[in-house]
Every structure is written in structure tokens, then in C-alpha cells.
Enzyme design. Structure first.
Site, PDB file in Angstrom:
ATOM      1  N   GLU A 134      -2.743 -45.955 -29.953  1.00 35.23           N
ATOM      2  CA  GLU A 134      -2.327 -47.330 -29.728  1.00 35.23           C
ATOM      3  C   GLU A 134      -3.322 -48.081 -28.846  1.00 35.23           C
ATOM      4  O   GLU A 134      -4.112 -47.483 -28.104  1.00 35.23           O
ATOM      5  CB  GLU A 134      -0.932 -47.392 -29.104  1.00 35.23           C
ATOM      6  CG  GLU A 134      -0.854 -46.908 -27.668  1.00 35.23           C
ATOM      7  CD  GLU A 134       0.580 -46.899 -27.146  1.00 35.23           C
ATOM      8  OE1 GLU A 134       1.524 -46.860 -27.957  1.00 35.23           O
ATOM      9  OE2 GLU A 134       0.751 -46.898 -25.912  1.00 35.23           O
ATOM     10  N   ARG A 320       7.897 -37.000 -24.048  1.00 31.28           N
ATOM     11  CA  ARG A 320       8.065 -37.402 -22.652  1.00 31.28           C
ATOM     12  C   ARG A 320       8.179 -36.177 -21.745  1.00 31.28           C
ATOM     13  O   ARG A 320       8.784 -35.179 -22.112  1.00 31.28           O
ATOM     14  CB  ARG A 320       9.313 -38.273 -22.493  1.00 31.28           C
ATOM     15  CG  ARG A 320       9.292 -39.524 -23.364  1.00 31.28           C
ATOM     16  CD  ARG A 320      10.596 -40.309 -23.264  1.00 31.28           C
ATOM     17  NE  ARG A 320      10.609 -41.437 -24.185  1.00 31.28           N
ATOM     18  CZ  ARG A 320      11.034 -41.380 -25.445  1.00 31.28           C
ATOM     19  NH1 ARG A 320      11.501 -40.217 -25.918  1.00 31.28           N
ATOM     20  NH2 ARG A 320      11.001 -42.439 -26.207  1.00 31.28           N
TER      21      ARG A 320
END
Length: 475
Positions: A134, A320
């Protein structure tokens, strides 16, 4: 051009007013608004308006991929938009995370499918079979921790934290064999066979920070700790770095202070999470409006505060390790972690006539941040200074307006006029849909099919204008 409606994501870390002020249609939302998605991800596709009908963008693309995507894109990626555009507003720090590598995403996606984990389950780690890279471009001041800092900086920051866990992390970074745990090495991916000593030591110290409190080691540093006062004290010590006789360089001093500043902010929201210590190992980044950063697969990162636009490969895969109330998947994060100390990668940023074009070097996406009817469009778009790495190379970098690719246009402010189709020198109308014009105001967005051909964006007259985002592929 097809009107497109973003998908709102009301995560707890979002802002109560920032995205609502940018997109008027969201002003009635109650509670925090963290993200707005513009794209065709199958789990959260934007809705598009086709005549009197409304349908999901991914379904509209599958119905006519040649028209919507064009030959080049549809042959490369099939009947799916290869990128996902988001606007994000970060009010409080959010998760320490890594995006998976391509082959790990495929394996994880099929593994969870075989185990019967629903695609929308909270405990799901792989929501699609694609790796995720990204690019983030700041819309206002934006702070983050991205990638691992130089080892000397990591050591300097951790030595200021008066706790046994931080001291043990220092020993691991220094390669102390006595401090090493076989449990950490057992979590290393097969690629670790190619790592050097520095990467292995960084992995072990990071492992310790994110695994503390989970009873995976027979050491005595796992007790629950309120990290906020300890980090504030470390920050105070960092403020005295560089005193007369000190050997620290200005780069080191600034890096340590900024890294601990991010850790303090994270600890205000997650005071009992030892993952805040991982931020002391990372590059603290401050992006001024218009400045971007590229985050590839495997790079650890955490956003701290600010508003930005993100564009990424069309994936929702996030692994995460901490600083979150969402599902944590530390083993898979560690399998995908790239523990190399390296500077934050900046996308190539090219000055064009009416803004800046960002190209991270991937075929899947590029982004333009544009301004219409400004005396100095370039400076108005990004507040450019001599310190920013812009390149005057628009002659060799075709802007997304000129290519027959799938594009998403979002009006950030003011009033714009977008037009597709044009009359050629031979008098014919180019563009399958003929000549069309759409007047856009703040918050409006359209999907521009490849078949529409080139698009022009202006203010309609000398008194109107504004700013916009234009997403496209990188081809």
C-alpha cells in the site's frame, strides 16, 4: 462516468468529524468514522449507480470487464479492479500490523477456508488470497511508525526505558546468546535461513515485545505493566540527549525522541500492551500534507494520528500483533515479518501541470493529487518545499487522465467539471459513451470505466475549482 458510493468503516480509532467534513453524505453518521472504501473488494464493494439501478462495483465489473477495466487490465488481473482506494482518519493509534506476502496470503486463505472459518468472522486473518502492498499520502499532518530503524537507534531508545523487558530486548539486539530463546527462533519463517545476524537479532527483540505476557518463556519479565509512565520517563530522558559531551548525532536524537513519542501516544490508548515497546524499534514518520510513504508486504507499521488517502492492492489482509481490540495473529505476522533495518520508502512523486502524480513502482495502482484553478496548483496541492523529492518528469510519465484504464475520481473540495470523450482531428467522437460531462462537488465520486477513454478535469469557469484524487493502475 458512473457515480460511486464509498463504504464507511466505523472503527473505534476513527475521527468523529474529519471524514464527515470531507464527504457531506457521511455527516449524519453517529460515532467514529475511520475509513471510506472506494473499490470492488468482494467483502466490502462500493455501490455504483447505473441508470436507475444500484449494484456492487465488483458485480458490475464481472458483468462487462472489457468495458469497465479494458483489455490490458482484465487480461492481467481478470474481472476485478486491481486496487482499493481509501480515505482514513486516525484519531487514536491503531494496530501494530504486517501485510502478508503473496504466497502466505494464498496459503492462509485456503487454510482458513478448509477449516470452515467464515470470511466475515472476527477471528479470520486472511480474507482473500492476495498479498497487500500500500501507499499512504497525507491529507493533513500524519504520523506513523513504519519499518525498523537502524539498530543503533533501536538500542538508544530501548536503553532509556527503565524496565527488565526493555533491557532484555537490548541484550537480544546485541546478540547476547544467554538471553536468546529457542521459542523465538522456532517462530522464524523458512526465509530466516537467508537472514544475517542483525535480522535475527531484530526478530528476537520484536518477538519478545509482542509475545510478552503470553507465558511463552520461563523468564521473569511477563508481569502486567502500565507502560505509559515508563515511556513518559524515557521520553524525558531523551529530551536531555545531545547535552555537552554527548556522542549522539542530530539524526539519532531526533529519531529516538520521535520513536518514543509514538510509543507514548500508543501507550495512552493501550497502556498495558507491551507491543508499545516495538514502536521504539521503528522509524517514526511525520508526513506533511501531500507527502507519501510506500509500505510493502512484510513491513511492520502502525498509524498514530492524522488524515490520509491510502491506495493498495485489492486486499483486506491484515496480520496484527498488538495495539488493537481486533483479532491478533502473532504467529502468522512473524512468518511474514521482514526484520531488516531500512529507511521508509517514498513513492516517486512527479510534478504535473495541476498537482502531483505518485507512482510506487507497482502495476496495480498509482495516484494523482490534483488542483484546479489555483495560481500555483503544484504548491496548493501539496504545500511543496525544497526538502521534498519531487521530479519534474511529466513529459515521460503519462497522467492517469490520458490512459484507458479503470479510474476512481474523488472531489476533495470545491467544484470540479469532469468530461470524458473528445472530438478527434477527424471529427469523430472518441470514447465509447460519447461526450459526457459531470459537475462534482465536495465528497462526490465517480468510477471512470476504461472504455470512457481520456478524462479532463477543470473548474468549468475561472471562478470555480477545487482539489481531487484520481486513482488508476500503474500501467
Amino acid at each position: 462516468m458512473i457515480p460511486i458510493r464509498p463504504v464507511p468503516k466505523p472503527y473505534a480509532w476513527g475521527s468523529y468529524d474529519r471524514l464527515q467534513s470531507l464527504v457531506p453524505s457521511m455527516r449524519d453518521m453517529r460515532g467514529p468514522l475511520a475509513e471510506l472504501w472506494y473499490g470492488g473488494h468482494p467483502q466490502s464493494p462500493s455501490m455504483v449507480v447505473l441508470g436507475d439501478d444500484e449494484m456492487a462495483l465488483d458485480a458490475a465489473i464481472r458483468r462487462d470487464p472489457e468495458h469497465m477495466l479494458g483489455t490490458v487490465v482484465s487480461r492481467r488481473w481478470g474481472p476485478a479492479l486491481p486496487y482499493l482506494l481509501k480515505m482514513i482518519a486516525v484519531r487514536t493509534p491503531l494496530s501494530l500490523q504486517v501485510h502478508p506476502l503473496d504466497f502466505e496470503a494464498r496459503a492462509g486463505f485456503h487454510r482458513e477456508n478448509a477449516a470452515g472459518v467464515p470470511l466475515d468472522a472476527d477471528v479470520r486473518s486472511f480474507r482473500d488470497d492476495r498479498g497487500k502492498s500500500e501507499m499512504v499520502v497525507a491529507l493533513d499532518d500524519f504520523r506513523a511508525s513504519i519499518g525498523f530503524a537502524p539498530v543503533a537507534l533501536q538500542l538508544a531508545a530501548l536503553r532509556l526505558i527503565d524496565h527488565d523487558l526493555a533491557r532484555l530486548m537490548v541484550r537480544l539486539l546485541e546478540g547476547d546468546a544467554v538471553a536468546m530463546s529457542s521459542a523465538a527462533d522456532d517462530c522464524m519463517p523458512p526465509a530466516a535461513a537467508l537472514w544475517g545476524r542483525s535480522e535475527r537479532n531484530i526478530f528476537r527483540a520484536f518477538w519478545l515485545a509482542v509475545m510478552a505476557g503470553q507465558g511463552v518463556c520461563d523468564c521473569d519479565v511477563w508481569e502486567s505493566t502500565d507502560w505509559l509512565p515508563l515511556l513518559i520517563a524515557a521520553q524525558d530522558r531523551a529530551s536531555r540527549m545531545g547535552a555537552v559531551g554527548g556522542a549522539e548525532t542530530p539524526f539519532m536524537i531526533d529519531g529516538v525522541r520521535s520513536a518514543l513519542g509514538n510509543a507514548v501516544d500508543a501507550a495512552r490508548t493501550f497502556p498495558g500492551d507491551s507491543a508499545v515497546l516495538a514502536l521504539a524499534m521503528m522509524n517514526a514518520v511525520h508526513l506533511a500534507p501531500g507527502v507519501g510513504a510506500f509500505i510493502s508486504t512484510g513491513v511492520p507499521h502502525a498509524y498514530i494520528r492524522g488524515t490520509a488517502v491510502e491506495i493498495m492492492t485489492n486486499s483486506d489482509n491484515v496480520l496484527r500483533a498488538g495495539l488493537t481490540v481486533k483479532h491478533r495473529d502473532v504467529p502468522n505476522l512473524l512468518r511474514n515479518l521482514r526484520p531488516s533495518p531500512e529507511p521508509v520508502r517514498r513513492p516517486e512523486s512527479f510534478a504535473v501541470a495541476d498537482g502531483v502524480l505518485y507512482r510506487p513502482g507497482l502495476d496495480e495502482f498509482s495516484l494523482k493529487y490534483g488542483v484546479v484553478n489555483a495560481l500555483d496548483p503544484y504548491a496548493a496541492a501539496v504545500g511543496v518545499s525544497d526538502a521534498h523529492p519531487w521530479y519534474e518528469t511529466s513529459a515521460i510519465v503519462p497522467p492517469p487522465e490520458c490512459v484507458d484504464r479503470p479510474r476512481v475520481l474523488v472531489c476533495l473540495s470545491g467544484e470540479l467539471r469532469s468530461r470524458v470523450g473528445h472530438v478527434t482531428d477527424a471529427g469523430a467522437v472518441a470514447g465509447r459513451g460519447g461526450l459526457r460531462t459531470v459537475v462534482m462537488r465536495q465528497g462526490d465520486a465517480v468510477f471512470i470505466p476504461a472504455a470512457d477513454g481520456p478524462v479532463s478535469i477543470d473548474g468549468g469557469n475561472e471562478t470555480t475549482g477545487g482539489t481531487y484524487l484520481l486513482a488508476s493502475t500503474g500501467l
